[in-house]
Scaffold this active site. Sequence first.
Site, PDB file in Angstrom:
ATOM      1  N   GLU A 252      -3.298  -3.457  -9.045  1.00  0.00           N
ATOM      2  CA  GLU A 252      -4.734  -3.699  -8.900  1.00  0.00           C
ATOM      3  C   GLU A 252      -5.342  -4.436 -10.101  1.00  0.00           C
ATOM      4  O   GLU A 252      -6.183  -5.310  -9.928  1.00  0.00           O
ATOM      5  CB  GLU A 252      -5.487  -2.379  -8.669  1.00  0.00           C
ATOM      6  CG  GLU A 252      -5.152  -1.755  -7.322  1.00  0.00           C
ATOM      7  CD  GLU A 252      -6.065  -0.606  -6.953  1.00  0.00           C
ATOM      8  OE1 GLU A 252      -7.295  -0.793  -6.967  1.00  0.00           O
ATOM      9  OE2 GLU A 252      -5.549   0.481  -6.649  1.00  0.00           O
ATOM     10  N   HIS A 268      20.318   8.375  -6.672  1.00  0.00           N
ATOM     11  CA  HIS A 268      21.008   8.568  -5.397  1.00  0.00           C
ATOM     12  C   HIS A 268      20.819   7.403  -4.450  1.00  0.00           C
ATOM     13  O   HIS A 268      21.205   7.489  -3.289  1.00  0.00           O
ATOM     14  CB  HIS A 268      20.543   9.891  -4.766  1.00  0.00           C
ATOM     15  CG  HIS A 268      20.850  11.063  -5.643  1.00  0.00           C
ATOM     16  ND1 HIS A 268      22.043  11.743  -5.599  1.00  0.00           N
ATOM     17  CD2 HIS A 268      20.145  11.620  -6.656  1.00  0.00           C
ATOM     18  CE1 HIS A 268      22.049  12.692  -6.522  1.00  0.00           C
ATOM     19  NE2 HIS A 268      20.906  12.635  -7.176  1.00  0.00           N
ATOM     20  N   LYS A 364     -11.374  -4.137   3.753  1.00  0.00           N
ATOM     21  CA  LYS A 364     -12.341  -3.100   4.134  1.00  0.00           C
ATOM     22  C   LYS A 364     -13.496  -3.716   4.923  1.00  0.00           C
ATOM     23  O   LYS A 364     -13.969  -3.136   5.902  1.00  0.00           O
ATOM     24  CB  LYS A 364     -12.867  -2.374   2.889  1.00  0.00           C
ATOM     25  CG  LYS A 364     -11.834  -1.411   2.291  1.00  0.00           C
ATOM     26  CD  LYS A 364     -12.432  -0.624   1.122  1.00  0.00           C
ATOM     27  CE  LYS A 364     -11.410   0.370   0.574  1.00  0.00           C
ATOM     28  NZ  LYS A 364     -11.883   1.131  -0.570  1.00  0.00           N
TER      29      LYS A 364
HETATM   30  O1  PA5 Z   1      -8.719   1.591  -6.792  1.00  0.00           O
HETATM   31  C1  PA5 Z   1      -9.277   1.227  -5.763  1.00  0.00           C
HETATM   32  O2  PA5 Z   1     -10.344   0.577  -5.770  1.00  0.00           O
HETATM   33  C2  PA5 Z   1      -8.710   1.611  -4.430  1.00  0.00           C
HETATM   34  O3  PA5 Z   1      -7.387   2.012  -4.542  1.00  0.00           O
HETATM   35  C3  PA5 Z   1      -9.595   2.708  -3.813  1.00  0.00           C
HETATM   36  O4  PA5 Z   1      -9.478   3.896  -4.563  1.00  0.00           O
HETATM   37  C4  PA5 Z   1      -9.201   2.966  -2.358  1.00  0.00           C
HETATM   38  O5  PA5 Z   1      -9.388   1.799  -1.613  1.00  0.00           O
HETATM   39  C5  PA5 Z   1      -9.988   4.102  -1.746  1.00  0.00           C
HETATM   40  O6  PA5 Z   1     -11.354   3.980  -2.013  1.00  0.00           O
HETATM   41  P1  PA5 Z   1     -12.158   5.283  -2.498  1.00  0.00           P
HETATM   42  O7  PA5 Z   1     -11.462   5.706  -3.755  1.00  0.00           O
HETATM   43  O8  PA5 Z   1     -13.536   4.832  -2.748  1.00  0.00           O
HETATM   44  O9  PA5 Z   1     -12.028   6.270  -1.406  1.00  0.00           O
END
Ligand code: PA5
Length: 373
Positions: A252, A268, A364
Amino acid sequence: MIAPRYGMHKDDLRTTLDNDEYRQERDRSGMFRLVQSFPDQCREALQIAKSYDPGPRATAVRSVLVTGLGGSAIGGDMLRAVAAPHSDVPILVNRDYSLPAFAGPDTLVIAVSYSGNTEETLAAYDVARQRRARMVCITSGGELLRCAEADHVPAVRVPGGQPPRASTGYLFFPMLSVLERSGVLDRSLQGDAQETVDLMQELAEAYGPRTGFDENEAKQIAASLFGSVPVIYGTQDYAGVAALRWKTQINENAKAHAFAGTFPEINHNEILAWEECRRQARRWTVVFLRDANEESDAPRMARRVAVTRRLIGRKAAQVEVRSRGASLMARLFSLVYLGDFASCYLALLYGVDPTVIRGIDRLKAELARLKQS
Ligand code: PA5
């Protein structure tokens, strides 16, 4: 300042990572500020956690299920790793629209979504309600908070407005408090939490941008990972959770592929992939996340790691990291925190803003449009 290129000399990577102007230019949305102030977030989260009121206890809790995704779910993995040794009921993490069949009235379901708008978590929330599970929500707002208020489900509301993955303190410590007050832990872990926050404070300086490359483990790791495929191995259960967090933070923040695994399982299967790994990519870097006392506390594990390192040999660059701190919680957070910083420095080397997550946002948005049509 020119953006780093593959094959660039280490001295140039050092210069880039120590250049504050370059960092500010790339880190437009301020991820470094959030990572650096993580100890403050943890302290605030510990205060917020005190507001949780479990209400009257109807039934004993026989299982705990944290349901969430991405940056919200990882806090559940961290909770499981530190709480499982103190709980005689299973603690599991669910990352799906639905819940496993065992989840029912004697399951404590913790629905956690930082934004409160993640559709999988909202769907799992509905399933938990239908199954009459005991429930708690942890969120900064959104639809999840709206539902919890309408359904009189207890909710811990945390401050919003930052990326979920930069909010692990806000999500983890309230969950810990929920477990403590639900009577599933054999002792309070508040002392461990205090040790953890104090250690994070120390590490915020050690790994922060003000500490130069030669003294900064996070910058050095980013330079090792740059231009290669990172494979992160945790050498014990808790370090495996940290390895998963490193992977997702590299994905990310640095917008780069990374892979994670845990010992002894990788011995393994995955160990064989090293035999022919050059057919897939030319440059790999393996990071071993290890316990500081592995040799004395887990000597068989230490042997495994030594043999595995020899088997990988020169096919990959190898980096070793040791946990810090005494409690399991502090050791876990120390590994996680190093990965958080390293992934941000790696983002700088790749010339990307660590905060921006266009792909996730677009997915999203498209799914939301589909729901409306
Ligand atoms: O780090 C991020 O932005 C994502 O991995 C979010 O955590 C994920 O899309 C889920 O969203 P939320 O944490 O708002 O439920």
